[in-house]
Design a protein around this motif. Structure first.
Motif, mmCIF file in Angstrom:
data_model
loop_
_atom_site.group_PDB
_atom_site.id
_atom_site.type_symbol
_atom_site.label_atom_id
_atom_site.label_comp_id
_atom_site.label_asym_id
_atom_site.label_seq_id
_atom_site.Cartn_x
_atom_site.Cartn_y
_atom_site.Cartn_z
ATOM 1 N N TRP A 1 0.833 -1.207 0.000
ATOM 2 C CA TRP A 1 0.000 0.000 0.000
ATOM 3 C C TRP A 1 0.866 1.255 0.000
ATOM 4 C CZ3 TRP A 1 -4.520 1.759 -1.152
ATOM 5 C CH2 TRP A 1 -4.992 2.967 -0.622
ATOM 6 N N THR A 2 1.946 1.236 0.789
ATOM 7 C CA THR A 2 2.858 2.380 0.820
ATOM 8 C C THR A 2 3.527 2.580 -0.529
ATOM 9 O OG1 THR A 2 3.272 1.976 3.180
ATOM 10 C CG2 THR A 2 4.840 3.371 2.002
ATOM 11 N N ARG A 3 3.859 1.471 -1.202
ATOM 12 C CA ARG A 3 4.478 1.563 -2.524
ATOM 13 C C ARG A 3 3.500 2.163 -3.540
ATOM 14 N NH1 ARG A 3 5.403 -3.494 -3.255
ATOM 15 N NH2 ARG A 3 7.304 -3.462 -2.000
ATOM 16 N N VAL A 4 2.231 1.772 -3.452
ATOM 17 C CA VAL A 4 1.220 2.318 -4.359
ATOM 18 C C VAL A 4 1.078 3.824 -4.156
ATOM 19 C CG1 VAL A 4 -1.256 2.347 -4.888
ATOM 20 C CG2 VAL A 4 -0.054 0.180 -4.636
ATOM 21 N N LEU A 5 1.041 4.246 -2.887
ATOM 22 C CA LEU A 5 0.927 5.681 -2.608
ATOM 23 C C LEU A 5 2.152 6.434 -3.092
ATOM 24 C CD1 LEU A 5 -0.652 5.701 0.970
ATOM 25 C CD2 LEU A 5 -1.780 6.076 -1.220
ATOM 26 N N ARG A 6 3.323 5.801 -2.983
ATOM 27 C CA ARG A 6 4.551 6.456 -3.425
ATOM 28 C C ARG A 6 4.545 6.668 -4.939
ATOM 29 N NH1 ARG A 6 7.956 2.843 -1.805
ATOM 30 N NH2 ARG A 6 7.951 3.600 0.339
ATOM 31 N N VAL A 7 3.936 5.737 -5.669
ATOM 32 C CA VAL A 7 3.839 5.879 -7.127
ATOM 33 C C VAL A 7 2.750 6.880 -7.497
ATOM 34 C CG1 VAL A 7 3.264 4.665 -9.263
ATOM 35 C CG2 VAL A 7 4.730 3.560 -7.551
ATOM 36 N N CYS A 8 1.661 6.872 -6.728
ATOM 37 C CA CYS A 8 0.526 7.741 -7.048
ATOM 38 C C CYS A 8 0.840 9.213 -6.840
ATOM 39 C CB CYS A 8 -0.695 7.356 -6.211
ATOM 40 S SG CYS A 8 -1.458 5.800 -6.704
ATOM 41 N N ALA A 9 1.720 9.530 -5.896
ATOM 42 C CA ALA A 9 1.986 10.932 -5.570
ATOM 43 C C ALA A 9 2.540 11.709 -6.769
ATOM 44 C CB ALA A 9 2.929 11.019 -4.372
ATOM 45 N N PRO A 10 3.608 11.242 -7.437
ATOM 46 C CA PRO A 10 4.088 12.013 -8.599
ATOM 47 C C PRO A 10 3.093 12.036 -9.759
ATOM 48 C CG PRO A 10 5.292 9.950 -8.391
ATOM 49 C CD PRO A 10 4.494 10.098 -7.142
ATOM 50 N N VAL A 11 2.359 10.928 -9.933
ATOM 51 C CA VAL A 11 1.342 10.915 -10.987
ATOM 52 C C VAL A 11 0.273 11.967 -10.707
ATOM 53 C CG1 VAL A 11 -0.453 9.545 -12.103
ATOM 54 C CG2 VAL A 11 1.753 8.491 -11.545
ATOM 55 N N ARG B 1 1.600 13.803 0.546
ATOM 56 C CA ARG B 1 2.408 12.588 0.500
ATOM 57 C C ARG B 1 3.897 12.911 0.580
ATOM 58 N NH1 ARG B 1 1.008 8.578 2.528
ATOM 59 N NH2 ARG B 1 2.790 7.596 1.498
ATOM 60 N N TRP B 2 4.297 13.993 -0.078
ATOM 61 C CA TRP B 2 5.706 14.378 -0.049
ATOM 62 C C TRP B 2 6.062 15.151 1.211
ATOM 63 C CZ3 TRP B 2 5.390 16.222 -5.780
ATOM 64 C CH2 TRP B 2 5.564 15.113 -6.637
ATOM 65 N N GLY B 3 5.067 15.746 1.855
ATOM 66 C CA GLY B 3 5.307 16.507 3.072
ATOM 67 C C GLY B 3 5.642 17.947 2.778
ATOM 68 N N TRP B 4 4.666 18.814 3.064
ATOM 69 C CA TRP B 4 4.921 20.237 2.853
ATOM 70 C C TRP B 4 6.026 20.701 3.797
ATOM 71 C CZ3 TRP B 4 2.598 21.881 -1.307
ATOM 72 C CH2 TRP B 4 1.334 21.389 -1.670
#
Length: 275
Positions: free
Chosen positions: A79-89, A135-138
């Motif tokens: 799930w963490t990997r999916v979120l990591r991919v989704c953030a730049p997209v 996701r990236w952290g402001w």
């Protein structure tokens, strides 16, 4: 709940008001003459936005359902990997949507056929940018205080609301013109109306016929045929010719009063030659 309910009601009213203006402008009648009530405007908003809201709601339900299923089936690491991919997209798509909306806002005329899409793009793009930023952290891990979160969601809410109002405004123009054209095409199938009046109304238009009744003691001496009733609102009747066309047709706005009597008959009914 209060904020979202207020926004939803404002969207319905905004859409209904603009739709009313465009619809009656199609028949060359200024909407302020009809003194439209708030319930009438809201009713038009509900009628016009019913399918778009249903489509948006269904799309959101599908997305939330997919997220729920993925969260239940995937492990924490997956799930963490999916979120990591989704953030730049999400960031790329958000920039494209917001940038496209800003570009269209500078010169919207060439994009009239995309009614509603630029505003929706702005709303969705703002949400995607906030998702990617969270996701990236402001601030790169720097604590910015609770005020930053409040300001972030306030700006996001305003951008989404602006995008929704923009979409509703664009869409209302298209719906108003479409419904006006549909009414024009269906005039021949609507009931024929005969207007009886105690005094001459001086209705002059192609296909509209005035007949003066011979009886001196009749309550309504003048009869007008060849008309269709478009609307009654705010104490005003709006009539158009049976053969009304946008290029040449005439619309009549007549105050409702006891001096008038309306008689409705099936479409294409030939009126009698005498009163």
């Amino acid at each position: 709940m209060a904020a979202n309910t207020t926004l939803f009601t404002a969207l319905l009213y905004f859409f209904g008001l603009l739709y009313t203006q465009v619809y009656f402008a199609y028949f060359r009648v200024h909407y302020t003459l009809l003194d439209q009530s708030v319930p009438e405007i809201l009713m038009r908003g509900v009628n016009g936005l019913l399918l778009p809201l249903g489509g948006v709601g269904f799309a959101c339900l599908v997305v939330l359902g997919v997220l729920r299923v993925l969260r239940a089936w995937l492990s924490e690491r997956s799930w963490t990997r999916v979120l990591r991919v989704c953030a730049p997209v999400a960031a790329v798509v958000g920039v494209v949507l917001v940038g496209s909306a800003a570009f269209i806002a500078l010169d919207p005329a060439p994009y009239r056929d995309l009614a509603g899409l630029p505003g929706l793009g702005l709303a969705v793009g703002a949400l995607l940018l906030v998702f990617a930023g969270r996701r990236w952290g402001w601030g790169g891990g720097v604590r910015l205080g609770p005020w930053f979160g409040v300001a972030e969601w306030l700006v996001t809410y305003l951008l989404v609301a602006f995008g929704l109002f923009w979409a509703a405004g664009d869409y209302s123009n298209g719906v108003g013109v479409r419904e006006g054209a549909r009414m024009e095409a269906s005039l021949s199938s609507r009931p024929t109306v005969t207007v009886y009046s105690a005094r001459s109304l001086n209705l002059r238009a192609a296909g509209v016929r005035e007949l003066v009744c011979g009886e001196a003691d009749t309550a309504y001496r003048y009869r007008y045929t060849g008309l269709k009733l478009l609307l009654q609102s705010g104490g005003q009747y709006v009539f158009v010719q049976e053969n009304w066309r946008r290029s040449t047709g005439t619309a009549f706005v007549i105050p409702r009063s006891d001096a008038l009597r309306l008689e409705f008959t099936p479409p294409r009914t030939t009126p009698p030659q005498t009163c």
